[in-house]
Design an enzyme around this catalytic site. Structure first.
Site, PDB file in Angstrom:
ATOM      1  N   LYS A 153      47.603  36.547  49.422  1.00  0.00           N
ATOM      2  CA  LYS A 153      46.904  37.289  50.483  1.00  0.00           C
ATOM      3  C   LYS A 153      47.161  36.670  51.866  1.00  0.00           C
ATOM      4  CE  LYS A 153      43.228  39.134  47.489  1.00  0.00           C
ATOM      5  NZ  LYS A 153      41.750  39.339  47.359  1.00  0.00           N
ATOM      6  N   TYR A 169      43.196  49.344  46.232  1.00  0.00           N
ATOM      7  CA  TYR A 169      41.781  49.031  46.041  1.00  0.00           C
ATOM      8  C   TYR A 169      40.940  50.308  45.841  1.00  0.00           C
ATOM      9  CZ  TYR A 169      42.473  44.078  47.212  1.00  0.00           C
ATOM     10  OH  TYR A 169      42.849  42.751  47.208  1.00  0.00           O
ATOM     11  N   ASN A 222      40.350  35.207  49.745  1.00  0.00           N
ATOM     12  CA  ASN A 222      40.387  34.356  48.556  1.00  0.00           C
ATOM     13  C   ASN A 222      41.791  34.143  47.973  1.00  0.00           C
ATOM     14  OD1 ASN A 222      40.629  36.912  47.591  1.00  0.00           O
ATOM     15  ND2 ASN A 222      38.931  36.808  46.151  1.00  0.00           N
ATOM     16  N   HIS A 253      45.577  37.819  44.672  1.00  0.00           N
ATOM     17  CA  HIS A 253      45.158  38.947  43.833  1.00  0.00           C
ATOM     18  C   HIS A 253      45.994  38.907  42.570  1.00  0.00           C
ATOM     19  CE1 HIS A 253      44.389  43.043  42.420  1.00  0.00           C
ATOM     20  NE2 HIS A 253      45.680  43.046  42.114  1.00  0.00           N
ATOM     21  N   GLU A 304      49.431  49.039  39.626  1.00  0.00           N
ATOM     22  CA  GLU A 304      49.568  48.260  40.858  1.00  0.00           C
ATOM     23  C   GLU A 304      51.019  47.875  41.141  1.00  0.00           C
ATOM     24  OE1 GLU A 304      46.889  44.980  40.304  1.00  0.00           O
ATOM     25  OE2 GLU A 304      45.100  46.247  40.460  1.00  0.00           O
TER      26      GLU A 304
HETATM   27  O1  CDP Z   1      40.111  40.050  43.106  1.00  0.00           O
HETATM   28  P1  CDP Z   1      39.152  40.122  41.918  1.00  0.00           P
HETATM   29  O2  CDP Z   1      39.632  41.037  40.821  1.00  0.00           O
HETATM   30  O3  CDP Z   1      38.786  38.761  41.433  1.00  0.00           O
HETATM   31  O4  CDP Z   1      37.776  40.714  42.499  1.00  0.00           O
HETATM   32  P2  CDP Z   1      37.254  42.207  42.668  1.00  0.00           P
HETATM   33  O5  CDP Z   1      35.810  42.198  42.306  1.00  0.00           O
HETATM   34  O6  CDP Z   1      38.136  43.178  41.952  1.00  0.00           O
HETATM   35  O7  CDP Z   1      37.345  42.465  44.229  1.00  0.00           O
HETATM   36  C1  CDP Z   1      38.576  42.694  44.860  1.00  0.00           C
HETATM   37  C2  CDP Z   1      38.622  41.903  46.156  1.00  0.00           C
HETATM   38  O8  CDP Z   1      37.637  42.415  47.047  1.00  0.00           O
HETATM   39  C3  CDP Z   1      38.274  40.423  46.020  1.00  0.00           C
HETATM   40  O9  CDP Z   1      39.359  39.633  45.595  1.00  0.00           O
HETATM   41  C4  CDP Z   1      37.834  40.070  47.424  1.00  0.00           C
HETATM   42  O10 CDP Z   1      38.944  39.853  48.288  1.00  0.00           O
HETATM   43  C5  CDP Z   1      37.136  41.359  47.854  1.00  0.00           C
HETATM   44  N1  CDP Z   1      35.664  41.267  47.690  1.00  0.00           N
HETATM   45  C6  CDP Z   1      34.882  40.989  48.806  1.00  0.00           C
HETATM   46  O11 CDP Z   1      35.413  40.822  49.906  1.00  0.00           O
HETATM   47  N2  CDP Z   1      33.528  40.875  48.665  1.00  0.00           N
HETATM   48  C7  CDP Z   1      32.935  41.076  47.471  1.00  0.00           C
HETATM   49  N3  CDP Z   1      31.608  40.991  47.361  1.00  0.00           N
HETATM   50  C8  CDP Z   1      33.710  41.368  46.339  1.00  0.00           C
HETATM   51  C9  CDP Z   1      35.075  41.465  46.483  1.00  0.00           C
HETATM   52 MG    MG Z   2      39.833  43.134  40.757  1.00  0.00          MG
END
Ligand code: CDP
Ligand code: MG
Length: 139
Positions: free
Chosen positions: A9, A49, A112, A115, A126
């Protein structure tokens, strides 16, 4: 051979962690079969997303992901989808296990570092948002 989509990222790329992150995946035995440096557009973000549209963090997430270049890549290997999710660690680095990529390199739960696809269906979907078949050098 199983494949997964990984994004380094914009936070991790800007902080010069790309080399360390790529080295980690390679040292875990995965092969890079596609890779590019690119800037995510709002259109790509909405596709990638899609399941997050409408969530309270969505607009901030898109703003972050489109703000600066990122590295997109496809990794190949045995059980690569689940293993890369483990190596990356939990979404929020405060909850991520020691030595996971997010623990080491993420700024916070939004910025973070990485991805990775979360299932075979997600990976298939994806990967083709970011790469054509001709750009993938897999087995
Ligand atoms: O990336 P991952 O699959 O671990 O998490 P996700 O729940 O699928 O969310 C996708 C991305 O959205 C995360 O990696 C974060 O960058 C963002 N996110 C966020 O900014 N705030 C949250 N409360 C949850 C997710
Ligand atoms: Mg995810």
């Amino acid at each position: 051979m199983e494949k997964t989509l990984v994004l380094i990222k914009p936070d991790a790329f800007a902080n010069h962690y790309s080399g360390d992150i790529i080295k980690r995946y390679e040292s875990e035995g995965f092969r890079i079969v596609a890779m590019k440096l690119m800037r995510m557009t709002e259109k790509i973000a909405a596709k990638h997303y899609a399941e997050h549209i409408g969530r309270p963090y969505y607009e901030g997430l898109v703003e972050f992901m489109t703000s600066a270049p990122l590295i997109a890549m496809v990794l190949e290997g045995e059980n690569v989808i689940a293993r890369v999710r483990e190596i990356n660690g939990k979404t929020n680095p405060a909850e991520a296990a020691e030595n996971t990529i997010r623990k080491l390199y993420a700024e916070n739960g939004s910025r973070n570092a990485v991805h990775a696809s979360d299932s075979p269906e997600s990976a298939e979907r994806e990967i083709h948002i970011f790469f054509n078949e001709t750009e993938i050098y897999g087995e």
